[in-house]
Motif scaffolding. Structure first.
Motif, mmCIF file in Angstrom:
data_model
loop_
_atom_site.group_PDB
_atom_site.id
_atom_site.type_symbol
_atom_site.label_atom_id
_atom_site.label_comp_id
_atom_site.label_asym_id
_atom_site.label_seq_id
_atom_site.Cartn_x
_atom_site.Cartn_y
_atom_site.Cartn_z
ATOM 1 N N GLU A 485 -19.487 -27.733 24.991
ATOM 2 C CA GLU A 485 -19.656 -27.960 26.429
ATOM 3 C C GLU A 485 -18.682 -29.024 26.928
ATOM 4 O O GLU A 485 -18.114 -28.895 28.026
ATOM 5 C CB GLU A 485 -21.101 -28.376 26.724
ATOM 6 C CG GLU A 485 -22.130 -27.289 26.495
ATOM 7 C CD GLU A 485 -21.949 -26.119 27.447
ATOM 8 O OE1 GLU A 485 -21.592 -26.352 28.623
ATOM 9 O OE2 GLU A 485 -22.147 -24.966 27.015
ATOM 10 N N VAL A 486 -18.486 -30.073 26.132
ATOM 11 C CA VAL A 486 -17.554 -31.130 26.522
ATOM 12 C C VAL A 486 -16.132 -30.589 26.611
ATOM 13 O O VAL A 486 -15.379 -30.912 27.538
ATOM 14 C CB VAL A 486 -17.638 -32.307 25.526
ATOM 15 C CG1 VAL A 486 -16.440 -33.251 25.664
ATOM 16 C CG2 VAL A 486 -18.936 -33.080 25.730
ATOM 17 N N LEU A 487 -15.742 -29.756 25.654
ATOM 18 C CA LEU A 487 -14.405 -29.167 25.679
ATOM 19 C C LEU A 487 -14.196 -28.325 26.937
ATOM 20 O O LEU A 487 -13.142 -28.402 27.590
ATOM 21 C CB LEU A 487 -14.194 -28.318 24.427
ATOM 22 C CG LEU A 487 -12.835 -27.622 24.295
ATOM 23 C CD1 LEU A 487 -11.692 -28.626 24.294
ATOM 24 C CD2 LEU A 487 -12.800 -26.770 23.024
ATOM 25 N N LEU A 488 -15.206 -27.545 27.300
ATOM 26 C CA LEU A 488 -15.119 -26.707 28.493
ATOM 27 C C LEU A 488 -14.980 -27.564 29.751
ATOM 28 O O LEU A 488 -14.127 -27.309 30.621
ATOM 29 C CB LEU A 488 -16.361 -25.815 28.584
ATOM 30 C CG LEU A 488 -16.450 -24.878 29.798
ATOM 31 C CD1 LEU A 488 -15.322 -23.865 29.784
ATOM 32 C CD2 LEU A 488 -17.813 -24.171 29.806
ATOM 33 N N LEU A 489 -15.790 -28.601 29.848
ATOM 34 C CA LEU A 489 -15.753 -29.478 31.021
ATOM 35 C C LEU A 489 -14.439 -30.256 31.093
ATOM 36 O O LEU A 489 -13.880 -30.463 32.178
ATOM 37 C CB LEU A 489 -16.939 -30.443 30.987
ATOM 38 C CG LEU A 489 -18.315 -29.816 31.182
ATOM 39 C CD1 LEU A 489 -19.411 -30.821 30.835
ATOM 40 C CD2 LEU A 489 -18.484 -29.331 32.627
ATOM 41 N N ALA A 490 -13.947 -30.704 29.938
ATOM 42 C CA ALA A 490 -12.688 -31.451 29.904
ATOM 43 C C ALA A 490 -11.516 -30.563 30.319
ATOM 44 O O ALA A 490 -10.583 -31.022 30.997
ATOM 45 C CB ALA A 490 -12.456 -32.031 28.519
ATOM 46 N N ALA A 491 -11.551 -29.284 29.928
ATOM 47 C CA ALA A 491 -10.496 -28.354 30.332
ATOM 48 C C ALA A 491 -10.498 -28.164 31.844
ATOM 49 O O ALA A 491 -9.435 -28.096 32.484
ATOM 50 C CB ALA A 491 -10.682 -27.014 29.627
ATOM 51 N N ARG A 492 -11.685 -28.087 32.434
ATOM 52 C CA ARG A 492 -11.772 -27.975 33.893
ATOM 53 C C ARG A 492 -11.240 -29.239 34.571
ATOM 54 O O ARG A 492 -10.569 -29.162 35.602
ATOM 55 C CB ARG A 492 -13.225 -27.743 34.308
ATOM 56 C CG ARG A 492 -13.773 -26.387 33.907
ATOM 57 C CD ARG A 492 -15.245 -26.279 34.266
ATOM 58 N NE ARG A 492 -15.813 -25.002 33.847
ATOM 59 C CZ ARG A 492 -17.109 -24.736 33.871
ATOM 60 N NH1 ARG A 492 -17.971 -25.657 34.301
ATOM 61 N NH2 ARG A 492 -17.555 -23.560 33.472
ATOM 62 N N LEU A 493 -11.540 -30.393 33.994
ATOM 63 C CA LEU A 493 -11.050 -31.646 34.551
ATOM 64 C C LEU A 493 -9.534 -31.701 34.496
ATOM 65 O O LEU A 493 -8.866 -32.104 35.462
ATOM 66 C CB LEU A 493 -11.662 -32.824 33.784
ATOM 67 C CG LEU A 493 -11.253 -34.228 34.226
ATOM 68 C CD1 LEU A 493 -11.642 -34.487 35.684
ATOM 69 C CD2 LEU A 493 -11.885 -35.283 33.312
ATOM 70 N N ALA A 494 -8.960 -31.282 33.366
ATOM 71 C CA ALA A 494 -7.503 -31.295 33.220
ATOM 72 C C ALA A 494 -6.833 -30.346 34.212
ATOM 73 O O ALA A 494 -5.723 -30.614 34.690
ATOM 74 C CB ALA A 494 -7.122 -30.916 31.790
ATOM 75 N N ALA A 495 -7.517 -29.247 34.532
ATOM 76 C CA ALA A 495 -6.935 -28.249 35.433
ATOM 77 C C ALA A 495 -7.114 -28.606 36.906
ATOM 78 O O ALA A 495 -6.502 -27.971 37.776
ATOM 79 C CB ALA A 495 -7.563 -26.882 35.166
ATOM 80 N N SER A 496 -7.916 -29.599 37.190
ATOM 81 C CA SER A 496 -8.188 -29.963 38.577
ATOM 82 C C SER A 496 -6.927 -30.507 39.257
ATOM 83 O O SER A 496 -6.215 -31.345 38.686
ATOM 84 C CB SER A 496 -9.290 -31.014 38.647
ATOM 85 O OG SER A 496 -9.408 -31.537 39.965
ATOM 86 N N PRO A 497 -6.637 -30.083 40.479
ATOM 87 C CA PRO A 497 -5.467 -30.613 41.202
ATOM 88 C C PRO A 497 -5.616 -32.089 41.549
ATOM 89 O O PRO A 497 -4.624 -32.745 41.894
ATOM 90 C CB PRO A 497 -5.418 -29.746 42.473
ATOM 91 C CG PRO A 497 -6.802 -29.188 42.623
ATOM 92 C CD PRO A 497 -7.329 -29.030 41.247
ATOM 93 N N LEU A 498 -6.838 -32.624 41.430
ATOM 94 C CA LEU A 498 -7.061 -34.027 41.748
ATOM 95 C C LEU A 498 -6.706 -34.959 40.588
ATOM 96 O O LEU A 498 -6.639 -36.179 40.777
ATOM 97 C CB LEU A 498 -8.534 -34.254 42.124
ATOM 98 C CG LEU A 498 -9.044 -33.525 43.373
ATOM 99 C CD1 LEU A 498 -10.528 -33.789 43.568
ATOM 100 C CD2 LEU A 498 -8.254 -33.964 44.602
ATOM 101 N N THR A 499 -6.489 -34.391 39.406
ATOM 102 C CA THR A 499 -6.262 -35.225 38.232
ATOM 103 C C THR A 499 -5.017 -36.089 38.389
ATOM 104 O O THR A 499 -5.042 -37.297 38.080
ATOM 105 C CB THR A 499 -6.152 -34.344 36.970
ATOM 106 O OG1 THR A 499 -7.410 -33.699 36.748
ATOM 107 C CG2 THR A 499 -5.824 -35.190 35.755
ATOM 108 N N ARG A 500 -3.916 -35.536 38.871
ATOM 109 C CA ARG A 500 -2.684 -36.312 39.044
ATOM 110 C C ARG A 500 -2.889 -37.440 40.063
ATOM 111 O O ARG A 500 -2.408 -38.561 39.885
ATOM 112 C CB ARG A 500 -1.544 -35.397 39.485
ATOM 113 C CG ARG A 500 -1.016 -34.498 38.392
ATOM 114 C CD ARG A 500 -0.380 -35.314 37.292
ATOM 115 N NE ARG A 500 -0.019 -34.512 36.132
ATOM 116 C CZ ARG A 500 0.398 -35.016 34.989
ATOM 117 N NH1 ARG A 500 0.482 -36.326 34.853
ATOM 118 N NH2 ARG A 500 0.694 -34.236 33.971
ATOM 119 N N THR A 501 -3.619 -37.123 41.122
ATOM 120 C CA THR A 501 -3.903 -38.141 42.133
ATOM 121 C C THR A 501 -4.736 -39.271 41.534
ATOM 122 O O THR A 501 -4.489 -40.456 41.804
ATOM 123 C CB THR A 501 -4.653 -37.514 43.327
ATOM 124 O OG1 THR A 501 -3.874 -36.436 43.843
ATOM 125 C CG2 THR A 501 -4.903 -38.537 44.413
#
Length: 571
Positions: A485-501
């Motif tokens: 579950e953590v891996l799945l959630l972390a992948a979504r976080l990495a893919a978020s356009p807000l991550t760079r911001t």
């Protein structure tokens, strides 16, 4: 409703039941009651509507259970009786087990049933199961039983009218003669079951290098081979010992002591056997041991695309100076990988409980080892706080306490499994605390809540931690599913356009922090208080540490808990 919890120790399950009931609006008092007289006295002190015993080794006196409803949490299914229920289930390789909440009666574990729950038994140690699968099931059953009692309408069911699970029966204490390993005859699977059924307590008594030791914990070794019973190598403080068809890693040992001699500390095996391992080769694991590598390691790394997960699993959640330094080296190596999100944690069971009180207690100079250990913890936390080129997630799969909670709080986000219990305080060990807590804790929850958490010194459930801002996300899943579950959630976080911001904002905030509140100044202030305690021979910390590490009785310390008290004689 006014509920009194009576327990032989304020252990993980007692803490979780305490916190879960409090957070549902009940007025809960907790008393540690090692003997039947203590139970009697505790009940007399409180005018409770209901008595619940999450962990009770003492017999409930007749005058108590005949006058008040007293619910016992038994770690076994209906029809199972005896004090070693979970031990026997692991020893006999049972795949599914249960929890029964029953009413105290004349015969132990034979009273009418208020609630039951089932849970799987994956191939992990007893203490891991107890804190996770069993804890989840026990809380489910306790909450249902309390709800049924509060209704005033429920009639508990006679055990004899309920179907019994396979393997459920009356059994004696699982003694050392039954736990004993025959290295010349037992397979690796048999040895592992024996070790796992006794991993935290009581350990498996065995002879080794001219001494008698309790062996704690076990992991399979798939490559090394040798004469059955022979020590083959060391790694990460553990020793590898050959079986008839393979080998096992044993992470901890405790020396057997005689009558009248203080109980010895449970220690990393290499530390316990210091001076006896001449010529035994060290087989170190890589700094980033892949999770799919069959070689055992207490630190592992998984990388999928932009996500890295640096997981670790130290016995009892305790982190010695060596543990901290090895984890710091692995963290630095993980920061060299091309990831956008780095997860610290993500394994089932304990995240961390901070410094290793057992290693400190056994050291030639406990004050100096305390100082070395807290500085190593601070080095690790500082590395997390100083990471600005990627998002860091602290992923708490099990329980966490003291500096372990603060290690997670150094991350940008904190995720916590739904069954976790957090103790973000140091006071019960007589310590002010470090790990930059005076910076990170108020930043997350506010100064008022930070003061309440550290002063009340009460356990916090995952849901409550989310509500007060201590953690950002509660992961609703079984313990065995947490990493996925953590891996799945972390992948979504990495893919978020807000991550760079967020990364750009993080760098700006770090620069601002260093100009306003330099981490070096925070560390210096905290460590000045810690050093004063460590090197003061009359500080309560030393007696409390000794009592904890050697399982001795310490003078009771009262902690406010609603309108009542938590009595911590030996937690």
């Amino acid at each position: 409703m006014r509920i009194l919890l009576i327990a032989s120790a304020y252990n993980s399950l007692t803490q979780r039941v305490h916190a879960e009931l409090r957070e549902r609006g009940h007025a809960v008092a907790v008393e540690v009651t090692p003997g039947s007289d203590d139970v009697r006295a505790a009940v007399q002190r409180h005018r409770a509507d209901l008595i619940v015993a999450p962990l009770l080794k003492a017999v409930v006196p007749r005058e108590v259970w005949s006058a008040r409803t007293c619910l016992i949490v038994h770690p076994g299914p209906v029809g199972d009786r005896g004090p070693s229920s979970l031990d026997w289930a692991i020893h006999e390789d049972v795949r599914e087990w249960g929890v029964t909440v029953l009413q105290a009666d004349e015969e132990m574990d034979a009273g009418p049933v208020w609630a039951t729950a089932r849970f799987p038994l994956p191939p992990v140690g007893k203490s891991d199961l107890y804190r996770n699968e069993l804890s989840d099931a026990a809380v489910e059953a306790v909450l249902l039983a309390v709800e049924r009692f509060a209704s005033g309408r429920y009639v508990p069911v006679d055990q004899n009218s309920l179907p019994r699970r396979p393997h459920a029966r009356t059994r004696p204490v699982l003694r050392q003669e039954t736990r004993r390993i025959s290295w010349a005859e037992d397979s690796t699977d048999t040895v592992l079951r024996a070790l796992r059924a006794a991993d935290s307590q009581p350990g498996v008594l065995d002879g080794l290098l001219g001494g008698e030791w309790f062996l704690h914990g076990g992991h399979p070794e798939h490559r090394l081979r040798g004469r059955p019973g022979e020590l083959l190598a060391t790694r990460a403080g553990a020793v590898c010992r050959a079986t008839v068809d393979g080998a096992v890693w044993i992470p901890e040992l405790r020396a057997r002591t005689g009558p009248g001699v203080p109980r010895d500390c449970k220690l990393p095996a290499v530390t316990a056997l210091a001076g006896r391992l001449s010529g035994l080769p060290e087989r170190p694991a890589p700094a980033l041991t892949p999770t799919d590598d069959t070689a055992w390691s207490d630190i592992r790394y998984l990388e999928e695309g932009p996500v890295g997960i640096l997981s670790f699993s130290f016995p009892g959640g305790a982190m010695s100076t060596d543990h901290c330094r090895r984890l710091l080296a692995a963290y630095r190596a993980a920061r060299e990988r091309p990831t956008e999100v780095l997860v610290l944690g993500g394994a089932r069971d304990f995240f961390s409980n901070g410094i290793h009180l057992g290693v400190i207690e056994a050291a030639a100079d406990p004050a100096a080892e305390s100082w070395a250990n807290i500085n190593a913890m601070d080095d690790l936390v500082e590395a997390v706080l100083d990471t600005t080129d990627r998002l860091v997630v602290g992923a708490i799969g099990g329980n966490a306490a003291a500096g372990g909670v603060l290690l997670a709080l150094a991350a940008d986000e904190v995720w916590c499994r739904s069954g976790s219990v957090l103790n973000p305080h140091y006071r019960l060990m007589g310590l002010y605390g470090s790990e930059y807590w005076t910076y990170t804790l108020p930043r997350r929850v506010g100064r008022t809540t930070a003061e309440r958490l550290t002063e009340d010194a009460l356990p916090v459930t995952a849901a409550r931690a989310r509500d007060i801002g201590l953690v950002d996300r509660v992961v609703e899943c079984a313990p065995s599913r947490f990493t996925d579950e953590v891996l799945l959630l972390a992948a979504r976080l990495a893919a978020s356009p807000l991550t760079r911001t967020r990364l750009a904002a993080k760098k700006t905030e770090t620069d601002r922090r260093e100009s306003d509140t330099p981490l070096a100044a925070v560390r210096e202030r905290e460590l000045a208080r810690m050093r004063a305690t460590f090197f003061d021979p009359d500080a309560p910390y030393h007696a409390l540490r000794r009592a904890f590490a050697r399982k001795e009785r310490a003078s009771a310390h009262r902690v406010a808990a609603d309108a009542a008290s938590v009595r911590l004689a030996d937690s």
